[in-house]
Design a protein around this motif. Structure first.
Motif, PDB file in Angstrom:
ATOM      1  N   PRO A   5      26.057  -9.990 -30.221  1.00 31.89           N
ATOM      2  CA  PRO A   5      25.204 -10.115 -29.211  1.00 31.89           C
ATOM      3  C   PRO A   5      24.578 -11.575 -28.952  1.00 31.89           C
ATOM      4  CG  PRO A   5      24.871  -8.028 -30.840  1.00 31.89           C
ATOM      5  CD  PRO A   5      25.719  -9.222 -31.380  1.00 31.89           C
ATOM      6  N   LEU A   6      24.549 -12.055 -27.894  1.00 29.67           N
ATOM      7  CA  LEU A   6      24.244 -13.139 -27.640  1.00 29.67           C
ATOM      8  C   LEU A   6      22.764 -13.630 -28.256  1.00 29.67           C
ATOM      9  CD1 LEU A   6      25.563 -14.023 -24.013  1.00 29.67           C
ATOM     10  CD2 LEU A   6      26.281 -14.380 -26.455  1.00 29.67           C
ATOM     11  N   PRO A   7      21.746 -12.619 -28.223  1.00 23.17           N
ATOM     12  CA  PRO A   7      20.529 -12.983 -28.865  1.00 23.17           C
ATOM     13  C   PRO A   7      20.407 -13.537 -30.049  1.00 23.17           C
ATOM     14  CG  PRO A   7      20.286 -10.886 -27.486  1.00 23.17           C
ATOM     15  CD  PRO A   7      21.791 -11.384 -27.572  1.00 23.17           C
ATOM     16  N   ALA A   8      21.625 -13.067 -30.827  1.00 22.23           N
ATOM     17  CA  ALA A   8      21.682 -13.132 -32.176  1.00 22.23           C
ATOM     18  C   ALA A   8      22.378 -14.730 -32.458  1.00 22.23           C
ATOM     19  CB  ALA A   8      22.616 -12.284 -33.029  1.00 22.23           C
ATOM     20  N   VAL A   9      22.928 -15.269 -31.387  1.00 21.80           N
ATOM     21  CA  VAL A   9      23.526 -16.728 -31.564  1.00 21.80           C
ATOM     22  C   VAL A   9      22.576 -17.748 -31.406  1.00 21.80           C
ATOM     23  CG1 VAL A   9      25.044 -18.285 -30.478  1.00 21.80           C
ATOM     24  CG2 VAL A   9      25.681 -16.064 -30.512  1.00 21.80           C
ATOM     25  N   LEU A  10      22.715 -18.708 -32.366  1.00 22.45           N
ATOM     26  CA  LEU A  10      21.854 -19.930 -32.550  1.00 22.45           C
ATOM     27  C   LEU A  10      22.543 -20.980 -31.991  1.00 22.45           C
ATOM     28  CD1 LEU A  10      21.100 -19.345 -36.326  1.00 22.45           C
ATOM     29  CD2 LEU A  10      19.543 -18.797 -34.721  1.00 22.45           C
ATOM     30  N   SER A  11      23.586 -21.111 -31.842  1.00 21.11           N
ATOM     31  CA  SER A  11      24.358 -22.186 -31.526  1.00 21.11           C
ATOM     32  C   SER A  11      25.969 -22.037 -31.016  1.00 21.11           C
ATOM     33  CB  SER A  11      24.128 -23.471 -32.058  1.00 21.11           C
ATOM     34  OG  SER A  11      24.974 -23.598 -33.033  1.00 21.11           O
ATOM     35  N   PHE A  12      26.471 -22.390 -30.084  1.00 23.98           N
ATOM     36  CA  PHE A  12      27.934 -22.679 -29.818  1.00 23.98           C
ATOM     37  C   PHE A  12      28.376 -23.957 -29.838  1.00 23.98           C
ATOM     38  CE2 PHE A  12      26.726 -18.909 -27.376  1.00 23.98           C
ATOM     39  CZ  PHE A  12      27.808 -17.770 -27.641  1.00 23.98           C
ATOM     40  N   ARG A  13      29.486 -24.184 -30.485  1.00 24.02           N
ATOM     41  CA  ARG A  13      30.382 -25.639 -30.562  1.00 24.02           C
ATOM     42  C   ARG A  13      31.701 -25.521 -29.924  1.00 24.02           C
ATOM     43  NH1 ARG A  13      27.358 -26.091 -34.964  1.00 24.02           N
ATOM     44  NH2 ARG A  13      28.791 -25.693 -36.398  1.00 24.02           N
ATOM     45  N   GLY A  14      32.087 -26.399 -28.935  1.00 21.77           N
ATOM     46  CA  GLY A  14      33.490 -25.832 -28.645  1.00 21.77           C
ATOM     47  C   GLY A  14      33.642 -25.391 -27.443  1.00 21.77           C
ATOM     48  N   LEU A  15      32.364 -24.935 -26.570  1.00 19.72           N
ATOM     49  CA  LEU A  15      32.644 -24.640 -25.163  1.00 19.72           C
ATOM     50  C   LEU A  15      33.183 -25.659 -24.361  1.00 19.72           C
ATOM     51  CD1 LEU A  15      29.253 -22.577 -24.974  1.00 19.72           C
ATOM     52  CD2 LEU A  15      31.372 -21.641 -25.018  1.00 19.72           C
ATOM     53  N   GLY A  16      33.849 -25.137 -23.388  1.00 22.25           N
ATOM     54  CA  GLY A  16      34.312 -26.088 -22.386  1.00 22.25           C
ATOM     55  C   GLY A  16      33.377 -26.563 -21.649  1.00 22.25           C
ATOM     56  N   GLY A  17      33.249 -27.553 -20.683  1.00 23.60           N
ATOM     57  CA  GLY A  17      32.290 -28.107 -20.034  1.00 23.60           C
ATOM     58  C   GLY A  17      32.339 -27.241 -18.405  1.00 23.60           C
ATOM     59  N   GLY A  18      33.096 -26.578 -18.171  1.00 31.40           N
ATOM     60  CA  GLY A  18      32.920 -25.978 -16.942  1.00 31.40           C
ATOM     61  C   GLY A  18      32.654 -24.381 -17.047  1.00 31.40           C
ATOM     62  N   GLY A  19      32.337 -23.890 -16.100  1.00 25.54           N
ATOM     63  CA  GLY A  19      32.086 -22.477 -15.833  1.00 25.54           C
ATOM     64  C   GLY A  19      32.866 -21.514 -15.168  1.00 25.54           C
ATOM     65  N   ALA A  20      32.949 -20.224 -15.220  1.00 26.67           N
ATOM     66  CA  ALA A  20      33.436 -19.422 -14.302  1.00 26.67           C
ATOM     67  C   ALA A  20      32.397 -18.699 -13.440  1.00 26.67           C
ATOM     68  CB  ALA A  20      34.362 -18.159 -14.931  1.00 26.67           C
ATOM     69  N   ALA A  21      32.553 -18.757 -12.265  1.00 27.34           N
ATOM     70  CA  ALA A  21      31.627 -18.161 -11.242  1.00 27.34           C
ATOM     71  C   ALA A  21      31.518 -16.553 -11.407  1.00 27.34           C
ATOM     72  CB  ALA A  21      31.927 -18.337  -9.751  1.00 27.34           C
ATOM     73  N   GLU A  22      30.232 -15.854 -10.973  1.00 31.29           N
ATOM     74  CA  GLU A  22      30.245 -14.610 -11.388  1.00 31.29           C
ATOM     75  C   GLU A  22      31.461 -13.795 -10.701  1.00 31.29           C
ATOM     76  OE1 GLU A  22      26.763 -11.242 -11.400  1.00 31.29           O
ATOM     77  OE2 GLU A  22      26.294 -13.556 -10.824  1.00 31.29           O
ATOM     78  N   GLY A  23      31.673 -14.145  -9.430  1.00 32.17           N
ATOM     79  CA  GLY A  23      32.767 -13.329  -8.852  1.00 32.17           C
ATOM     80  C   GLY A  23      34.059 -13.662  -9.532  1.00 32.17           C
ATOM     81  N   ALA A  24      34.329 -14.679 -10.198  1.00 28.56           N
ATOM     82  CA  ALA A  24      35.777 -14.665 -10.767  1.00 28.56           C
ATOM     83  C   ALA A  24      35.888 -14.078 -12.270  1.00 28.56           C
ATOM     84  CB  ALA A  24      35.739 -16.458 -10.821  1.00 28.56           C
ATOM     85  N   ARG A  25      34.603 -13.539 -12.626  1.00 31.79           N
ATOM     86  CA  ARG A  25      34.640 -12.845 -14.045  1.00 31.79           C
ATOM     87  C   ARG A  25      35.243 -11.600 -13.801  1.00 31.79           C
ATOM     88  NH1 ARG A  25      28.438 -14.346 -15.287  1.00 31.79           N
ATOM     89  NH2 ARG A  25      28.977 -16.610 -14.496  1.00 31.79           N
ATOM     90  N   PRO A  26      35.923 -11.146 -14.923  1.00 31.26           N
ATOM     91  CA  PRO A  26      36.411  -9.709 -15.087  1.00 31.26           C
ATOM     92  C   PRO A  26      35.395  -8.477 -14.795  1.00 31.26           C
ATOM     93  CG  PRO A  26      36.783 -10.559 -17.178  1.00 31.26           C
ATOM     94  CD  PRO A  26      36.058 -11.667 -16.166  1.00 31.26           C
ATOM     95  N   VAL A  27      35.847  -7.169 -14.569  1.00 36.51           N
ATOM     96  CA  VAL A  27      34.942  -6.200 -14.330  1.00 36.51           C
ATOM     97  C   VAL A  27      34.018  -6.022 -15.718  1.00 36.51           C
ATOM     98  CG1 VAL A  27      34.725  -3.804 -13.708  1.00 36.51           C
ATOM     99  CG2 VAL A  27      36.170  -5.349 -12.476  1.00 36.51           C
TER     100      VAL A  27
END
Length: 175
Positions: free
Chosen positions: A89-111
């Motif tokens: 669950p994301l509320p338990a995450v303290l940090s991420f390392r290695g995420l790409g610089g870009g993002g995916a628009a909401e409409g491009a995400r899977p159902v």
């Protein structure tokens, strides 16, 4: 030099200064627009843009998880850590390392990106498999994944069932 030439030189100098100011102002506007646009990027967009990437995720109550990002949804992500699936669950995450610089628009995400933690846990519960549930306080609960309510999950066996609120779930590992 005649006064007309000096006047023309003055006008040329003023025009160059004005152009420099306009370019500086345009650069400041572009920078501000870029900051404002990036302010609209949410963590879900960054996660979906990094699907398949190798991440180091610091999770409260668990520690560091190093694995590939398989999926992300509404408030959760799934990591493949040494061949085992971890639902975090994301509320338990303290940090991420290695995420790409870009993002995916909401409409491009899977159902599945719209599914919440409860939906994912209900899907897992259908398999009636053994899980290891890590709580935010570091305690570990092992057992069969049972029923899933709106904001809690049941874990246990035939002689005992522990009800765990979603708010204290740090991660769920299969097997």
């Amino acid at each position: 030099m005649r006064w007309e030439e000096r006047l023309l030189d003055l006008f040329d100098d003023l025009e160059q200064q004005a152009e420099g100011l306009a370019l500086g102002e345009r650069d400041a506007v572009v920078a501000e627009l870029s900051r404002a646009e990036y302010a609209e990027v949410d963590l879900a967009a960054r996660l979906h843009g990094s699907t398949g990437a190798r991440l180091q995720v610091e999770v409260s109550g668990v520690g560091a998880l190093d694995g590939s990002l398989n999926r992300a949804g509404d408030g959760w992500c799934v990591l493949d850590v040494a061949g085992q699936g971890w639902l975090v669950p994301l509320p338990a995450v303290l940090s991420f390392r290695g995420l790409g610089g870009g993002g995916a628009a909401e409409g491009a995400r899977p159902v599945t990106a719209r599914l919440g933690l409860g939906s994912v846990l209900r899907g897992m519960a259908e398999d009636r498999g053994e899980i290891v549930l890590h709580r935010l306080d570091g305690r570990v609960v092992r057992g069969l994944l049972g029923r899933v309510g709106r904001d809690f999950v049941e874990v246990g066996g035939p002689d005992r069932v522990e009800v765990v609120p979603f708010g204290v779930v740090a991660a769920v590992r299969l097997g």
